[in-house]
Design a protein around this motif. Structure first.
Motif, PDB file in Angstrom:
ATOM      1  N   PRO A  37       1.054  -1.162   0.378  1.00  0.00           N
ATOM      2  CA  PRO A  37       0.200   0.247   0.069  1.00  0.00           C
ATOM      3  C   PRO A  37       0.739   1.706   0.246  1.00  0.00           C
ATOM      4  CG  PRO A  37      -0.125  -1.310   2.411  1.00  0.00           C
ATOM      5  CD  PRO A  37       0.721  -2.231   1.452  1.00  0.00           C
ATOM      6  N   GLN A  38       0.487   2.594  -0.450  1.00  0.00           N
ATOM      7  CA  GLN A  38       1.328   3.745  -0.851  1.00  0.00           C
ATOM      8  C   GLN A  38       0.626   4.720  -0.493  1.00  0.00           C
ATOM      9  OE1 GLN A  38       3.734   3.504  -3.604  1.00  0.00           O
ATOM     10  NE2 GLN A  38       5.222   2.075  -3.294  1.00  0.00           N
ATOM     11  N   THR A  39       0.639   5.558   0.094  1.00  0.00           N
ATOM     12  CA  THR A  39       0.095   6.748  -0.419  1.00  0.00           C
ATOM     13  C   THR A  39       0.647   7.682  -0.545  1.00  0.00           C
ATOM     14  OG1 THR A  39      -0.761   6.166   2.735  1.00  0.00           O
ATOM     15  CG2 THR A  39      -1.591   8.382   1.849  1.00  0.00           C
ATOM     16  N   VAL A  40      -0.371   8.542  -1.797  1.00  0.00           N
ATOM     17  CA  VAL A  40      -0.525   9.463  -2.860  1.00  0.00           C
ATOM     18  C   VAL A  40      -0.585  10.579  -2.155  1.00  0.00           C
ATOM     19  CG1 VAL A  40       0.914   7.568  -4.945  1.00  0.00           C
ATOM     20  CG2 VAL A  40      -1.117   8.688  -4.271  1.00  0.00           C
ATOM     21  N   THR A  48      -4.783   5.992  -0.932  1.00  0.00           N
ATOM     22  CA  THR A  48      -3.539   5.159  -0.920  1.00  0.00           C
ATOM     23  C   THR A  48      -4.481   4.074  -1.558  1.00  0.00           C
ATOM     24  OG1 THR A  48      -4.394   5.188   1.853  1.00  0.00           O
ATOM     25  CG2 THR A  48      -2.824   3.187   0.598  1.00  0.00           C
ATOM     26  N   THR A  49      -3.116   3.761  -2.824  1.00  0.00           N
ATOM     27  CA  THR A  49      -2.975   2.568  -3.357  1.00  0.00           C
ATOM     28  C   THR A  49      -2.214   1.236  -3.177  1.00  0.00           C
ATOM     29  OG1 THR A  49      -1.340   2.889  -4.778  1.00  0.00           O
ATOM     30  CG2 THR A  49      -2.918   4.145  -5.525  1.00  0.00           C
ATOM     31  N   TYR A  50      -3.167   0.697  -3.830  1.00  0.00           N
ATOM     32  CA  TYR A  50      -2.341  -1.458  -3.512  1.00  0.00           C
ATOM     33  C   TYR A  50      -2.088  -1.744  -5.009  1.00  0.00           C
ATOM     34  CZ  TYR A  50      -5.689  -0.149   0.989  1.00  0.00           C
ATOM     35  OH  TYR A  50      -5.981   0.432   2.238  1.00  0.00           O
ATOM     36  N   CYS A  67      -0.562  -6.577 -12.861  1.00  0.00           N
ATOM     37  CA  CYS A  67       0.133  -6.350 -11.717  1.00  0.00           C
ATOM     38  C   CYS A  67      -1.029  -4.950 -11.716  1.00  0.00           C
ATOM     39  CB  CYS A  67       1.402  -6.077 -11.388  1.00  0.00           C
ATOM     40  SG  CYS A  67       2.166  -6.061  -9.693  1.00  0.00           S
ATOM     41  N   VAL A  68      -1.225  -3.964 -10.975  1.00  0.00           N
ATOM     42  CA  VAL A  68      -2.319  -3.151 -11.161  1.00  0.00           C
ATOM     43  C   VAL A  68      -2.124  -2.597 -10.737  1.00  0.00           C
ATOM     44  CG1 VAL A  68      -2.999  -3.473 -13.156  1.00  0.00           C
ATOM     45  CG2 VAL A  68      -3.937  -4.277 -10.999  1.00  0.00           C
ATOM     46  N   ARG A  69      -2.021  -1.449  -9.995  1.00  0.00           N
ATOM     47  CA  ARG A  69      -2.315  -0.604  -9.183  1.00  0.00           C
ATOM     48  C   ARG A  69      -3.692   0.087  -8.983  1.00  0.00           C
ATOM     49  NH1 ARG A  69       2.226  -0.011  -5.698  1.00  0.00           N
ATOM     50  NH2 ARG A  69       1.120   0.343  -4.085  1.00  0.00           N
ATOM     51  N   ARG A 120      -6.098  -4.123   3.173  1.00  0.00           N
ATOM     52  CA  ARG A 120      -5.565  -4.888   2.441  1.00  0.00           C
ATOM     53  C   ARG A 120      -6.368  -6.096   2.529  1.00  0.00           C
ATOM     54  NH1 ARG A 120      -2.125  -8.118   1.508  1.00  0.00           N
ATOM     55  NH2 ARG A 120      -2.421  -8.910   4.258  1.00  0.00           N
ATOM     56  N   GLN A 121      -6.555  -6.643   3.402  1.00  0.00           N
ATOM     57  CA  GLN A 121      -6.550  -8.083   3.864  1.00  0.00           C
ATOM     58  C   GLN A 121      -8.040  -8.608   2.793  1.00  0.00           C
ATOM     59  OE1 GLN A 121      -6.355  -9.041   7.971  1.00  0.00           O
ATOM     60  NE2 GLN A 121      -4.578  -9.064   8.278  1.00  0.00           N
ATOM     61  N   GLY A 122      -8.892  -7.628   3.752  1.00  0.00           N
ATOM     62  CA  GLY A 122     -10.462  -7.298   3.520  1.00  0.00           C
ATOM     63  C   GLY A 122     -10.178  -7.286   1.536  1.00  0.00           C
TER      64      GLY A 122
END
Lengths: 184, 364
Positions: A37-40, A48-50, A67-69, A120-122
């Motif tokens: 996860p990254q906060t932009v 936040t994107t994952y 692989c995508v965000r 993220r888990q959900g």
């Protein structure tokens, strides 16, 4: 009339299994990981994107690796599309956490590490449950979500049909190559 | 009508002549209890005595007639008032008069037709009984005695296996096979499931026996489904080419013979339900009817001559027709769609569990 004392319970004859089938990779390989996860952005405009990474050998998916965000609202979009177009019972998403978006919180709100991990888990559970669903696998929205760089919200909803040939990542028809991770 | 009611002056009993030699069979009552009753077959004679015992030997019993009836009836629970009698025989034992001392009246119902098996179900009951009635001006004295009837069949001439390829296009293709289409109640179901294509993540597979009791006619048909057995046959994920054996002993379960359109009132049919469950608890199933029949026991010396004849009588069940039903098989209530899958909810699915019917792919 004479009665047979014991019924015949011998197994029915069956074809011996081909060894490549027995020991080869199974045809149902499908794994989707949500990680990194990254906060932009800054201030109020943060989000936040994952990373959504998929690996599969199912022929219905054009790319065997992608692989995508994606961000939470992209997942919401996918949920809505599937609820409208497909016949499946769409599993629930992790919560919107509106309370966390209110000001004057003691913590980081929706950018709190523990919350992001929970989310993220959900999201991982959500996407795996859908992608493995036979009735969702041929929805265009799912394929776009998993394998195209950006989600085109003006797309034409519809069904995808399995390709006749097996296509590993980088097939000519796809103008959507595997997206590499941006370096931080 | 009163059964040993208020101020009854006489005890009435029904006794069978062959009570010592006649076998008894267990039968469930409406409240689920199991009781033993005298067992009869079609064509057997029912003979015995109705015995009256005066409680007070000095008191005479005046009556308007004494009779004994043999009745076979169907009772629908939602329509209790109406009993549908399909067998009704009566013997008059005494004309109106007096009973001055305890006595017994002989009766015989010769070679009585008993076309259906006794059945106690969820919404319907079929029973046979003897009823002795002493008619009186104010209230009759009545005594009933239930008996149990079994219908026997012999090994069917035609008993083809059931073999079919079913699945969900591009996701799951299996071929299932059961060694017969008609099984007797102590038989063994021998079969196998062969996996042709496995693109979903299967967790386990089970086979269920479902009993479906259908009552009513026309627009008021009601089905009551009951899962009699659940038997896991596979634990883990199969791959293409694997063959999973099935061996299911029927003797361990409470089963009745298949009963089709009994007196146009009800049916009891049995289905094998093959269920595959994936790792997200989605269920994929294929239901297939099987015909159950009751095999006559080995003839024993103690059995009455008529019972011996009855158990050897070559009375087959009504012809089944094709074991495989043509076209895509769907349960009543399925939504037919042109898509590759048919999604249906059955009793099995609870809450969010999704259930899918496997469609027939081609004649195996």
């Amino acid at each position: 009339m004479s009665d047979t004392a014991v019924a015949d319970t011998r197994r029915l004859n069956s074809k011996p299994q081909d060894l490549t089938d027995a020991y080869g990779p199974p045809s149902n390989f499908l794994e989707i990981d949500i990680f990194n996860p990254q906060t932009v952005g800054v201030g109020r405009a943060r989000f936040t994107t994952y990373e959504v990474r998929m690996r599969t050998n199912l022929p219905i998916f054009k790319l065997k690796e992608s692989c995508v965000r994606r961000r939470y609202s992209d997942f919401e979009w996918l949920k809505n599309e599937l609820e409208r177009d497909s016949k499946i019972v769409v599993p629930p998403l992790p919560g919107k956490a509106l309370k966390r978006q209110l000001p004057f919180r003691g913590d980081e709100g929706i950018f709190e590490e523990s919350f992001i991990e929970e989310r993220r888990q959900g999201l991982e559970q959500f996407i795996n449950k859908i992608a493995g669903h036979p009735l969702a696998q041929n929805e265009r929205c799912l394929h776009m979500f998993l394998q195209e760089e950006a989600i085109d919200r003006n797309y034409v909803p519809g069904k995808v049909h399995a390709l006749a040939s097996h296509c590993v990542s980088g097939c000519a028809a796809a103008k959507l190559p595997v997206v590499s991770l941006p370096s931080t | 009508m009163s059964f040993f009611g208020f101020g009854q002056s006489v005890d009435v009993d029904i006794l069978l002549n062959d009570a010592d030699s006649r076998r008894r069979a267990e039968h469930k009552t409406e409240d689920g209890k199991k009781d033993k009753y005298f067992l009869f077959y079609d064509g057997e004679t029912v003979s015995g005595k109705v015995s009256l015992a005066l409680k007070n030997p000095n008191k005479r019993l005046e009556h308007q007639g004494i009779k004994v009836e043999f009745i076979g009836q169907i009772e629908l629970y939602y329509d209790r008032g109406n009993h549908h009698e399909f067998v009704s025989l009566v013997k008059d034992l005494a004309r109106p008069g007096e009973v001055t001392q305890s006595q017994a009246f002989d009766f015989e119902f010769t070679h009585v037709e008993k076309p259906y098996e006794s059945y106690t179900g969820q919404n319907v009951k079929l029973r046979y009984f003897l009823r002795a009635t002493i008619s009186r001006r104010l209230n009759d004295v009545v005594k009933e005695m239930d008996i149990v009837v079994h219908t026997l069949s012999t090994y069917p001439e035609l008993n083809s296996s059931i073999k079919m390829e079913v699945g969900i296009e591009d996701c799951l293709h299996i071929e299932f096979e059961y060694n017969k289409s008609k099984y007797h109640l102590k038989d063994v179901i021998v079969g196998k499931i062969y996996f042709l294509l496995v693109r979903i993540k299967i967790k386990h597979m089970e086979i269920d026996i479902i009993k479906r009791e259908t009552t009513g006619t026309g627009p008021n048909v009601y089905h009551e489904n009951d899962t009699i057995a659940k038997y896991e046959i596979m634990d883990g994920a199969p791959v293409r080419g694997e063959s999973i054996p099935i061996r299911l002993f029927l003797a361990g379960y409470e089963l009745t013979p298949t009963m089709r359109d009994i007196n146009k009132k009800f049916s009891v049919r049995y289905y094998l339900n093959l269920v595959l469950i994936d790792d997200e608890e989605r269920r994929y199933f294929k239901q297939q009817e099987v015909v159950l029949w009751r095999k006559g026991d080995i003839v024993r010396k103690s059995m009455s001559h008529q019972a011996a004849i009855a158990s050897q009588r070559f009375e087959g069940t009504t012809p089944l027709g094709e074991a495989r039903t043509p076209g895509p098989l769907s349960d009543s209530g399925n939504r037919q769609c042109s898509e590759k899958m048919d999604k249906t909810t059955t009793e099995e699915s609870a809450g969010m569990d999704e259930t899918f019917a496997l469609q027939r792919r081609k004649c195996a």
